[in-house]
Design an enzyme around this catalytic site. Structure first.
Site, PDB file in Angstrom:
ATOM      1  CG  ASP A 185     -14.789  -7.509  -5.852  1.00 21.13           C
ATOM      2  OD1 ASP A 185     -15.745  -8.303  -5.751  1.00 21.13           O
ATOM      3  OD2 ASP A 185     -14.088  -7.174  -4.882  1.00 21.13           O
TER       4      ASP A 185
ATOM      5  CD  GLU B  45      -5.142  -2.770  -6.579  1.00 25.18           C
ATOM      6  OE1 GLU B  45      -6.120  -3.034  -5.860  1.00 25.18           O
ATOM      7  OE2 GLU B  45      -4.161  -3.545  -6.688  1.00 25.18           O
TER       8      GLU B  45
ATOM      9  CG  ASP C 147      -4.346  -0.632  -3.721  1.00 32.81           C
ATOM     10  OD1 ASP C 147      -4.806   0.416  -4.204  1.00 32.81           O
ATOM     11  OD2 ASP C 147      -5.056  -1.542  -3.255  1.00 32.81           O
TER      12      ASP C 147
ATOM     13  CE  LYS D 134      -3.904  -2.262   0.396  1.00 35.18           C
ATOM     14  NZ  LYS D 134      -5.049  -2.155  -0.529  1.00 35.18           N
TER      15      LYS D 134
ATOM     16  CD  GLU E 148      -9.968  -2.093  -4.715  1.00 40.67           C
ATOM     17  OE1 GLU E 148     -10.442  -1.937  -3.579  1.00 40.67           O
ATOM     18  OE2 GLU E 148      -8.803  -2.454  -4.931  1.00 40.67           O
TER      19      GLU E 148
END
Length: 369
Positions: A272, A223, A197, A168, A249
């Site tokens: 997702d 991401e 991400d 992250k 997502e």
């Protein structure tokens, strides 16, 4: 012709075994509606969905008051017809997360029943493209971890056989993200994949800046760098980033994915299965991405996505975040850095109904009795 005769839905709350935080939120609990439908021919299917912390009661209300009553008497073999009917019935609340998550619980149950009747695992019934996919882990990459902890957990994941780790990002200054990722890259070497991400936390200018600052680390993707509705900002970033850009997502409809792909605003699709509304629309998105020569690397839900990733030819990765361990007897199988889909007929999830009953916070059965 078989008919759907009854539906039971349990809402359970699963507490994460480790602290999970990113640039915008903490993973407090996973609210999971589990839907079990039974049919006149004696067949049944079990499906599920999820939220992160909030919204579970809203999904239950939508299922109980609007969607499940329309299922009774329907032919469970007509999955596409049922999905379209329920989508139209909820058009006033769609596009939206709650509606998609409710639809997913129904659609995955219908697919579970279909696969069981066919005596096929989901990955074969939905396409049967490959018997395995590379597996990366996110569990050791949360934002609250120190640099030393990030390094230790990435090295451990590498030793355990994972093919990559996701970290992250979104620390207050770009230099912090660069230092953390540089330390991890130095520890795992060039042959181990690293993904990052940002969880929609960046502005366009900051996304451009961080993409440039991290480019030398040979990352697999960046991401959700910006809010998911910023399609043109993602298009601009795609044209100026050496790191592939991944989104999906936080998209909840076929049209949203179509808009991203048409605008050339992403390099990787992370659809997702719960947030898109089930297996039926998931496959449509995956095949649409294939038409654009775009890879699919699905978000979360490894217990379902391992089968879907193996069903389609353009899937590249499965994300490892254990989700259902407290309520399932089955476990994801990994061999030499690859996720192996279950061979059991259906979704391949062996539910622990005693654990579900013990953890359940709400239940309804339709028809009641």
């Amino acid at each position: 012709m078989p008919r759907i005769e009854s539906v039971q839905v349990d809402l359970i709350a699963l507490e994460p075994t480790t602290l999970r935080s990113d640039a915008i939120q903490s993973f407090v609990r996973q609210e999971t509606p589990i839907l079990r439908l039974r049919c006149s021919d004696g067949s049944e299917g079990v499906g599920y969905s999820y939220t992160i912390g909030t919204g579970g009661s809203s999904i239950m209300a939508l299922l109980r008051d609007h969607l499940v009553p329309r299922l009774l008497g329907q032919d469970p073999d007509c999955i596409e017809s049922i999905w379209q009917d329920l989508l139209l019935h909820t058009h006033a609340t769609h596009v939206g997360a709650i509606t998609s998550l409710a639809l997913a619980a129904i659609d995955t149950a219908l697919w579970d029943r279909r696969c069981k009747l066919l005596q096929l695992p989901l990955w074969k019934a939905a396409g049967g493209s490959a018997p395995k996919r590379p597996l990366y882990t996110t569990e050791g990459g949360w934002l609250q971890l120190s640099t030393q902890e990030l390094v230790a957990q990435a090295v451990q994941a590498q030793k355990e056989g994972f093919a990559g780790s996701k970290i992250k990002i979104g620390r207050p200054h770009v230099g912090e993200d660069v230092a953390r990722l540089s330390a991890v890259r130095a520890a795992v070497g060039p042959g181990y994949e690293l993904m990052v991400d940002a969880n929609q936390s960046l502005t366009l200018s900051e996304a451009l800046r961080r993409a440039q600052a991290l480019a030398h680390l040979q990352l697999a993707w960046l991401e959700e760098p910006m809010p998911a509705d910023s399609i043109m900002a993602h298009r601009h970033l795609c044209r100026h980033s050496a790191i592939p850009i991944a989104v999906g997502e936080s998209l909840y409809s076929l049209g949203q994915f179509a808009d991203y792909l048409q605008a050339q605003a992403c390099h990787i699709v992370q659809v997702d299965v719960a947030r898109i509304g089930g297996i039926t629309p998931w496959l449509k998105v995956a095949h649409l991405a294939q038409c654009h020569n775009i890879s699919v690397c699905p978000h979360f839900l490894m217990e379902l996505h391992v089968s879907l990733a193996c069903a389609v030819p353009n899937a590249r990765w499965v994300e490892h975040i254990p989700q259902l361990d407290p309520v399932a007897k089955s476990r994801l199988r990994m061999e030499a850095g690859y996720a192996i889909p279950p061979e059991l007929p259906g979704l391949g999830i062996e539910w622990d109904w005693q654990a579900i009953a013990a953890l359940g916070s709400d239940r309804f059965v339709h028809p009641a009795g």
